[in-house]
Scaffold this motif. Structure first.
Motif, PDB file in Angstrom:
ATOM      1  N   ARG A 180       0.804  -1.224   0.000  1.00 19.51           N
ATOM      2  CA  ARG A 180       0.000   0.000   0.000  1.00 19.51           C
ATOM      3  C   ARG A 180       0.843   1.283   0.000  1.00 19.51           C
ATOM      4  O   ARG A 180       0.311   2.365  -0.202  1.00 19.51           O
ATOM      5  CB  ARG A 180      -0.949  -0.005   1.195  1.00 19.51           C
ATOM      6  N   LEU A 181       2.145   1.167   0.236  1.00 20.12           N
ATOM      7  CA  LEU A 181       3.038   2.330   0.231  1.00 20.12           C
ATOM      8  C   LEU A 181       3.845   2.360  -1.061  1.00 20.12           C
ATOM      9  O   LEU A 181       4.456   1.369  -1.454  1.00 20.12           O
ATOM     10  CB  LEU A 181       4.000   2.280   1.420  1.00 20.12           C
ATOM     11  N   ASN A 182       3.852   3.529  -1.715  1.00 19.17           N
ATOM     12  CA  ASN A 182       4.613   3.740  -2.943  1.00 19.17           C
ATOM     13  C   ASN A 182       5.365   5.063  -2.812  1.00 19.17           C
ATOM     14  O   ASN A 182       4.893   5.976  -2.125  1.00 19.17           O
ATOM     15  CB  ASN A 182       3.676   3.789  -4.147  1.00 19.17           C
ATOM     16  N   TYR A 183       6.519   5.155  -3.448  1.00 19.19           N
ATOM     17  CA  TYR A 183       7.383   6.312  -3.206  1.00 19.19           C
ATOM     18  C   TYR A 183       7.820   7.020  -4.488  1.00 19.19           C
ATOM     19  O   TYR A 183       8.078   6.395  -5.517  1.00 19.19           O
ATOM     20  CB  TYR A 183       8.661   5.871  -2.473  1.00 19.19           C
ATOM     21  N   ILE A 184       7.932   8.356  -4.367  1.00 25.58           N
ATOM     22  CA  ILE A 184       8.656   9.182  -5.340  1.00 25.58           C
ATOM     23  C   ILE A 184       9.763   9.882  -4.557  1.00 25.58           C
ATOM     24  O   ILE A 184       9.493  10.549  -3.551  1.00 25.58           O
ATOM     25  CB  ILE A 184       7.743  10.229  -6.001  1.00 25.58           C
ATOM     26  N   PHE A 185      10.999   9.708  -4.984  1.00 22.60           N
ATOM     27  CA  PHE A 185      12.141  10.372  -4.342  1.00 22.60           C
ATOM     28  C   PHE A 185      12.608  11.497  -5.256  1.00 22.60           C
ATOM     29  O   PHE A 185      12.752  11.299  -6.468  1.00 22.60           O
ATOM     30  CB  PHE A 185      13.288   9.386  -4.116  1.00 22.60           C
ATOM     31  N   ILE A 186      12.855  12.670  -4.675  1.00 17.89           N
ATOM     32  CA  ILE A 186      13.326  13.814  -5.464  1.00 17.89           C
ATOM     33  C   ILE A 186      14.697  14.231  -4.958  1.00 17.89           C
ATOM     34  O   ILE A 186      14.884  14.467  -3.761  1.00 17.89           O
ATOM     35  CB  ILE A 186      12.344  15.000  -5.363  1.00 17.89           C
ATOM     36  N   SER A 187      15.659  14.321  -5.872  1.00 15.00           N
ATOM     37  CA  SER A 187      17.030  14.674  -5.497  1.00 15.00           C
ATOM     38  C   SER A 187      17.654  15.551  -6.572  1.00 15.00           C
ATOM     39  O   SER A 187      17.293  15.452  -7.752  1.00 15.00           O
ATOM     40  CB  SER A 187      17.869  13.402  -5.316  1.00 15.00           C
ATOM     41  N   ARG A 188      18.567  16.410  -6.160  1.00 14.51           N
ATOM     42  CA  ARG A 188      19.212  17.300  -7.130  1.00 14.51           C
ATOM     43  C   ARG A 188      20.243  16.580  -7.990  1.00 14.51           C
ATOM     44  O   ARG A 188      20.488  16.970  -9.124  1.00 14.51           O
ATOM     45  CB  ARG A 188      19.863  18.482  -6.405  1.00 14.51           C
ATOM     46  N   ASP A 189      20.888  15.577  -7.421  1.00 10.55           N
ATOM     47  CA  ASP A 189      21.841  14.809  -8.225  1.00 10.55           C
ATOM     48  C   ASP A 189      21.880  13.372  -7.738  1.00 10.55           C
ATOM     49  O   ASP A 189      21.361  13.038  -6.684  1.00 10.55           O
ATOM     50  CB  ASP A 189      23.242  15.433  -8.199  1.00 10.55           C
ATOM     51  N   ILE A 190      22.512  12.544  -8.545  1.00 10.43           N
ATOM     52  CA  ILE A 190      22.501  11.106  -8.298  1.00 10.43           C
ATOM     53  C   ILE A 190      23.693  10.659  -7.453  1.00 10.43           C
ATOM     54  O   ILE A 190      23.699   9.555  -6.898  1.00 10.43           O
ATOM     55  CB  ILE A 190      22.487  10.379  -9.666  1.00 10.43           C
ATOM     56  N   THR A 191      24.689  11.532  -7.315  1.00 10.12           N
ATOM     57  CA  THR A 191      25.927  11.121  -6.646  1.00 10.12           C
ATOM     58  C   THR A 191      25.706  10.786  -5.179  1.00 10.12           C
ATOM     59  O   THR A 191      26.428   9.966  -4.611  1.00 10.12           O
ATOM     60  CB  THR A 191      26.994  12.233  -6.745  1.00 10.12           C
ATOM     61  N   VAL A 192      24.685  11.421  -4.557  1.00 10.78           N
ATOM     62  CA  VAL A 192      24.433  11.179  -3.134  1.00 10.78           C
ATOM     63  C   VAL A 192      24.068   9.718  -2.864  1.00 10.78           C
ATOM     64  O   VAL A 192      24.267   9.208  -1.760  1.00 10.78           O
ATOM     65  CB  VAL A 192      23.320  12.127  -2.619  1.00 10.78           C
ATOM     66  N   LEU A 193      23.568   9.023  -3.885  1.00 10.08           N
ATOM     67  CA  LEU A 193      23.210   7.618  -3.706  1.00 10.08           C
ATOM     68  C   LEU A 193      24.437   6.761  -3.423  1.00 10.08           C
ATOM     69  O   LEU A 193      24.322   5.647  -2.908  1.00 10.08           O
ATOM     70  CB  LEU A 193      22.480   7.077  -4.943  1.00 10.08           C
ATOM     71  N   GLY A 194      25.609   7.286  -3.753  1.00  5.03           N
ATOM     72  CA  GLY A 194      26.851   6.572  -3.451  1.00  5.03           C
ATOM     73  C   GLY A 194      27.076   6.399  -1.962  1.00  5.03           C
ATOM     74  O   GLY A 194      27.905   5.578  -1.538  1.00  5.03           O
ATOM     75  N   MET A 195      26.339   7.144  -1.127  1.00  7.89           N
ATOM     76  CA  MET A 195      26.443   7.005   0.329  1.00  7.89           C
ATOM     77  C   MET A 195      25.680   5.782   0.839  1.00  7.89           C
ATOM     78  O   MET A 195      25.816   5.397   1.996  1.00  7.89           O
ATOM     79  CB  MET A 195      25.907   8.269   1.020  1.00  7.89           C
ATOM     80  N   LEU A 196      24.851   5.192  -0.042  1.00 10.76           N
ATOM     81  CA  LEU A 196      24.062   4.016   0.345  1.00 10.76           C
ATOM     82  C   LEU A 196      24.822   2.740   0.002  1.00 10.76           C
ATOM     83  O   LEU A 196      25.735   2.742  -0.829  1.00 10.76           O
ATOM     84  CB  LEU A 196      22.720   4.028  -0.391  1.00 10.76           C
ATOM     85  N   ASP A 197      24.420   1.618   0.621  1.00 19.10           N
ATOM     86  CA  ASP A 197      25.036   0.353   0.218  1.00 19.10           C
ATOM     87  C   ASP A 197      24.570  -0.007  -1.187  1.00 19.10           C
ATOM     88  O   ASP A 197      23.550   0.492  -1.680  1.00 19.10           O
ATOM     89  CB  ASP A 197      24.716  -0.767   1.224  1.00 19.10           C
ATOM     90  N   SER A 198      25.320  -0.861  -1.873  1.00 14.82           N
ATOM     91  CA  SER A 198      25.094  -1.120  -3.299  1.00 14.82           C
ATOM     92  C   SER A 198      23.704  -1.685  -3.578  1.00 14.82           C
ATOM     93  O   SER A 198      23.076  -1.357  -4.590  1.00 14.82           O
ATOM     94  CB  SER A 198      26.164  -2.075  -3.841  1.00 14.82           C
ATOM     95  N   THR A 199      23.189  -2.526  -2.659  1.00 14.83           N
ATOM     96  CA  THR A 199      21.861  -3.122  -2.862  1.00 14.83           C
ATOM     97  C   THR A 199      20.784  -2.049  -2.826  1.00 14.83           C
ATOM     98  O   THR A 199      19.905  -1.998  -3.702  1.00 14.83           O
ATOM     99  CB  THR A 199      21.563  -4.169  -1.761  1.00 14.83           C
ATOM    100  N   THR A 200      20.844  -1.174  -1.812  1.00 12.75           N
ATOM    101  CA  THR A 200      19.852  -0.108  -1.687  1.00 12.75           C
ATOM    102  C   THR A 200      19.961   0.867  -2.851  1.00 12.75           C
ATOM    103  O   THR A 200      18.945   1.312  -3.400  1.00 12.75           O
ATOM    104  CB  THR A 200      20.034   0.648  -0.348  1.00 12.75           C
ATOM    105  N   GLU A 201      21.185   1.177  -3.262  1.00 17.75           N
ATOM    106  CA  GLU A 201      21.403   2.104  -4.384  1.00 17.75           C
ATOM    107  C   GLU A 201      20.763   1.570  -5.662  1.00 17.75           C
ATOM    108  O   GLU A 201      20.056   2.303  -6.372  1.00 17.75           O
ATOM    109  CB  GLU A 201      22.899   2.344  -4.599  1.00 17.75           C
ATOM    110  N   SER A 202      20.991   0.291  -5.967  1.00 17.02           N
ATOM    111  CA  SER A 202      20.426  -0.291  -7.188  1.00 17.02           C
ATOM    112  C   SER A 202      18.901  -0.329  -7.112  1.00 17.02           C
ATOM    113  O   SER A 202      18.204  -0.164  -8.113  1.00 17.02           O
ATOM    114  CB  SER A 202      20.982  -1.698  -7.420  1.00 17.02           C
ATOM    115  N   TYR A 203      18.394  -0.535  -5.914  1.00 16.45           N
ATOM    116  CA  TYR A 203      16.946  -0.526  -5.677  1.00 16.45           C
ATOM    117  C   TYR A 203      16.360   0.840  -6.033  1.00 16.45           C
ATOM    118  O   TYR A 203      15.293   0.940  -6.625  1.00 16.45           O
ATOM    119  CB  TYR A 203      16.716  -0.810  -4.182  1.00 16.45           C
TER     120      TYR A 203
END
Length: 406
Positions: A180-203
């Motif tokens: 029942r939960l769905n998400y839209i994430f808004i970010s200025r750039d994609i580089t910040v995803l590098g702070m996440l672990d690889s599995t979460t980043e690919s997700y």
């Protein structure tokens, strides 16, 4: 026809505006020029929510610079989706959380629950317990939610990988549950995803929607739309609109920032009003461009995320800077002015600890600069300054204070 409208505006007190709020950052237009591709992509990504609701938890990530239409696209898309859902007898809610304002996992989950309207007592519950209680509420009422987490890069930096993982991978623990939960994430750039672990980043990167800066012709269409809604007919010529679009268009050396272009149009109209002029001229646009520091547009957006006391404190900083006529002022002087302003507005001032937290928040949002004093000061104190022009900033703060108090 044009002269009749101008005469009407004179009768109303000499203003070129018929609806100035159309030019404010929080306005969501009925139609969004030049973001049709992004809207179609989002419709495609979220299609299962209409055709097979609950089968999958959908996530999309919107990436792009400041003023390229990410937030307004999310809002227009959600409005369209709610209408389609209603036609399909699906109870769909929309939640929009700004992670600059709600910075921790607890604050984000609390805000989601508040906007959904779920009667969940939050005191004493962990974010996990709160979210599970929300899922139970949605299940009982057969509701679905699209949650937009705006400025998501800020949440990643503040809350960290575990908090992000918790939000987006919760259903991994409950594979048979209705999603029942769905998400839209808004970010200025994609580089910040590098702070996440690889599995979460690919997700996160599974559904990526990119936003490019606006070109001259695109900004022209956006400004024409806003002009027709905001101004009396005949008060803003097409040449004025073209001049602003040329100044801001990415293909003409500008930033391609629609928010900035709309802000210029707003201030040009205000300049015309201040002079009692019947039309907005290119000279008014020049004055508006001179007024608008590059950071004023960004800060104007950020102000919408502040609560009443943060706005009152910011007004106190501006007043103190003006009164002292100094580049920096001491936090003690600001607090004194803040208490006086609170008294004027009939609200109870916050204690020093809370004020200090507000100062840190305003600093993190890059609305103010704050530093600990060095030589030349007796003892240690916090010195505060604002690098952007104070008058337009204070005008916008006053407007928002009045809104918060209604």
């Amino acid at each position: 026809m044009g002269n009749e409208n101008i005469n009407e505006s004179i009768g109303r007190g000499i203003s070129v505006f018929k609806n100035i709020e159309v030019l404010y950052p929080e306005y969501v237009p009925s139609y969004l020029p030049h973001r049709e591709l992004q809207l179609r992509l989002l419709e495609q990504i979220f299609k299962p929510l209409l055709t097979d609701p609950g089968s999958v938890s959908i996530r999309a990530m919107l990436i792009g610079g400041v003023g390229v239409g990410k937030t307004v696209t999310a809002r227009v898309f959600s409005r369209n989706m709610k209408k389609l859902a209603l036609e399909n007898n699906i109870d769909l809610k929309y939640v929009h959380v700004n992670c600059h304002r709600d910075r921790t996992l607890y604050e984000v989950v609390s805000e989601i629950i508040r906007q959904v309207g779920a009667p969940i007592p939050l005191r004493g519950l962990s974010p996990r317990e709160m979210l599970l209680a929300l899922l139970s509420h949605l299940e009982r009422h057969k509701q679905y939610v699209i949650i937009t987490l705006d400025e998501f890069d800020y949440f990643i930096r503040t809350a960290g990988n575990d908090a992000v993982y918790f939000l987006i991978r919760l259903y991994d623990e409950y594979p048979d549950a209705v999603k029942r939960l769905n998400y839209i994430f808004i970010s200025r750039d994609i580089t910040v995803l590098g702070m996440l672990d690889s599995t979460t980043e690919s997700y996160m990167l599974k559904h990526l929607v990119k936003f490019e800066p606006y070109k001259l012709v695109e900004l022209y269409d956006i400004l024409i739309q806003r002009r027709d809604l905001a101004f009396y007919e005949g008060t803003v010529d097409n040449d004025v609109i073209k001049y602003i679009a040329e100044h801001e268009g990415v293909d003409r050396g500008g930033e391609g920032n629609a928010r900035s272009a709309i802000e210029v149009l707003l201030h040009a109209g205000m300049a015309a009003d201040n002079e009692g002029a019947q039309r907005v001229s290119i000279e008014h646009v020049r004055k508006a461009i001179a007024i608008i520091h590059p950071d004023v547009v960004r800060i104007s957006d950020e102000l919408n995320n502040l609560d009443l006391h943060e706005l009152l404190l910011l007004k106190a900083i501006i007043r103190t800077l003006k009164e002292k006529n100094m580049p920096e002022v001491k936090i003690g002087d600001v607090e004194e002015e803040y208490r006086y302003i609170c008294q004027q507005y009939g609200v109870e001032p916050r204690k020093h600890t809370q004020v200090y937290e507000y100062i840190n928040n305003l600093k993190h949002m890059e609305i103010i600069q704050a530093r600990v004093s060095g030589k030349g000061y007796r003892g240690r104190t916090t010195l505060i300054k604002i690098s952007t022009p104070l008058d337009p900033l204070e005008r916008r703060i006053d407007e928002l204070i009045e809104k918060r108090r209604k």
